[in-house]
Design a protein around this motif. Structure first.
Motif, PDB file in Angstrom:
ATOM      1  N   GLY A 104       0.781  -1.229   0.000  1.00  0.00           N
ATOM      2  CA  GLY A 104       0.000   0.000   0.000  1.00  0.00           C
ATOM      3  C   GLY A 104       0.811   1.276   0.000  1.00  0.00           C
ATOM      4  N   LYS A 105       2.156   1.167   0.037  1.00  0.00           N
ATOM      5  CA  LYS A 105       2.999   2.362   0.062  1.00  0.00           C
ATOM      6  C   LYS A 105       3.207   2.900  -1.357  1.00  0.00           C
ATOM      7  N   ASP A 106       3.180   4.230  -1.480  1.00  0.00           N
ATOM      8  CA  ASP A 106       3.514   4.891  -2.740  1.00  0.00           C
ATOM      9  C   ASP A 106       5.022   5.077  -2.783  1.00  0.00           C
ATOM     10  N   VAL A 107       5.681   4.496  -3.815  1.00  0.00           N
ATOM     11  CA  VAL A 107       7.141   4.478  -3.879  1.00  0.00           C
ATOM     12  C   VAL A 107       7.606   5.012  -5.229  1.00  0.00           C
ATOM     13  N   ALA A 161       3.505  16.256  -7.466  1.00  0.00           N
ATOM     14  CA  ALA A 161       3.090  17.208  -6.439  1.00  0.00           C
ATOM     15  C   ALA A 161       3.846  16.959  -5.137  1.00  0.00           C
ATOM     16  N   ASP A 162       3.871  17.967  -4.288  1.00  0.00           N
ATOM     17  CA  ASP A 162       4.485  17.818  -2.970  1.00  0.00           C
ATOM     18  C   ASP A 162       3.828  16.654  -2.224  1.00  0.00           C
ATOM     19  N   ALA A 163       4.639  15.965  -1.408  1.00  0.00           N
ATOM     20  CA  ALA A 163       4.133  14.917  -0.513  1.00  0.00           C
ATOM     21  C   ALA A 163       3.327  13.852  -1.258  1.00  0.00           C
ATOM     22  N   SER A 164       3.871  13.368  -2.392  1.00  0.00           N
ATOM     23  CA  SER A 164       3.179  12.362  -3.199  1.00  0.00           C
ATOM     24  C   SER A 164       3.566  10.929  -2.847  1.00  0.00           C
ATOM     25  N   PHE A 165       4.709  10.739  -2.157  1.00  0.00           N
ATOM     26  CA  PHE A 165       5.229   9.391  -1.960  1.00  0.00           C
ATOM     27  C   PHE A 165       5.588   9.129  -0.494  1.00  0.00           C
ATOM     28  N   ARG A 193       6.415  12.350   1.736  1.00  0.00           N
ATOM     29  CA  ARG A 193       5.547  12.729   2.842  1.00  0.00           C
ATOM     30  C   ARG A 193       6.365  12.764   4.134  1.00  0.00           C
ATOM     31  N   PRO A 194       5.926  13.530   5.121  1.00  0.00           N
ATOM     32  CA  PRO A 194       6.641  13.544   6.403  1.00  0.00           C
ATOM     33  C   PRO A 194       6.812  12.127   6.943  1.00  0.00           C
TER      34      PRO A 194
END
Length: 301
Positions: A104-107, A161-165, A193-194
């Motif tokens: 489920g992680k965006d990489v 975009a910012d904070a996409s992964f 992302r943070p």
């Protein structure tokens, strides 16, 4: 994965099939400089800026992607995640975290080549995006196939975009070839992302002091470790057709910190007994004596 290249050898051309996916998304790019037929580039050390480096390396990888995948495809596999010529596998290293936590992680994979690493990530349930500056390398990703997007773009200007992964990775991709690595690192931090993690591998900086030879001749220091002058191959008109940039170990650490990332770990893989292959200047002989790769594990706060 696009590990270090050995620019010697004969050309092999195997036309990839592209019916499995649509063509990779591309960004606007400058024309590629073509080497004259039969011309052997001149190897030198000289300054090469961001624009010249990007143009040269995009062209080099487009011209040599077929040969590269033919020569190294067996070692890389279609869906392995290998960090470098030593053969350190993410299955064992878990530098991005335990495989079961990747689901489920965006990489984002940067400098993906034929997207072998992205394909492995997809098999763990992650949602990878494979990015490379070379359209031809991504055509090999299409040939092999995989249920994830392919993006042809420069790592110094990520089209996201910012904070996409949640995670980003790069196995010898982009960073050895860019004139300003902080551009890439800042872009990676922006799209993470943070709490996200970025892991990248490069040629170990100490290797620049030694000749790029796998045998005994590659064990004697022949250049200053502190000479940051890029290695450039240029055509008859002096235009760069291939560029690699040297950063000392301290430079790499400072680049990470200055880009707003935290250095969590620095891994220097030892050469394993099972790996009897040579890859350019990488070999069991040298690998048992000096490090060949450096892997930086970074995090965004």
């Amino acid at each position: 994965m696009a590990p270090p290249c050995d620019t010697r050898g004969t050309e092999a051309a195997a036309e990839p099939r592209t019916e499995q996916h649509t063509e990779p998304q591309t960004s606007d790019e400058e024309p590629i400089i073509q080497e004259p037929e039969g011309h052997e580039p001149e190897a030198t050390r000289r300054v090469a800026d961001v624009t010249e480096s990007a143009r040269a390396n995009r062209g080099w990888w487009d011209r040599n992607a077929d040969e590269y995948q033919t020569e190294h495809g067996t070692f890389l596999g279609d869906d392995r995640f290998v960090w470098g010529p030593e053969g350190l596998d993410e299955v064992e290293a878990e530098l991005l975290g335990p495989p079961e936590e990747l689901k489920g992680k965006d990489v984002l994979e940067i400098g993906a080549g034929a997207a072998q690493c992205a394909r492995w990530l997809a098999a763990q349930g992650a949602r990878p995006v494979a990015l490379d500056i070379s359209h031809r390398q991504l055509q090999h990703a299409l040939r092999i196939g995989g249920p994830f997007p392919l993006v042809c773009a420069d790592a110094g200007a990520l089209p996201f975009a910012d904070a996409s992964f949640d995670l980003a990775c790069s196995a010898y991709g982009a960073l050895p070839f860019v004139a300003d690595p902080r551009l890439v690192l800042r872009e990676v931090r922006r799209v993470l992302r943070p709490g996200g993690r970025f892991v990248f591998s490069v040629t170990h900086p100490i290797r620049w002091a030694f000749p790029d030879e796998p045998g005994p001749e590659g064990l004697t220091v022949s250049a200053s470790y502190f000479d940051r002058t890029p290695y450039v191959e240029q055509d008859e008109e002096g235009r760069a057709v291939y560029v690699e940039h040297h950063r000392t170990l301290g430079d790499r650490v400072r680049d990470v910190v200055a880009s707003g990332l935290t250095l969590v770990d620095l891994v220097e893989p030892e050469w394993p007994a099972w790996n009897t292959s040579e890859w350019g200047g990488w070999s069991p002989l040298r690998g048992n004596l000096i490090p060949g790769s450096a892997i930086f594990v970074c995090a965004r706060d």
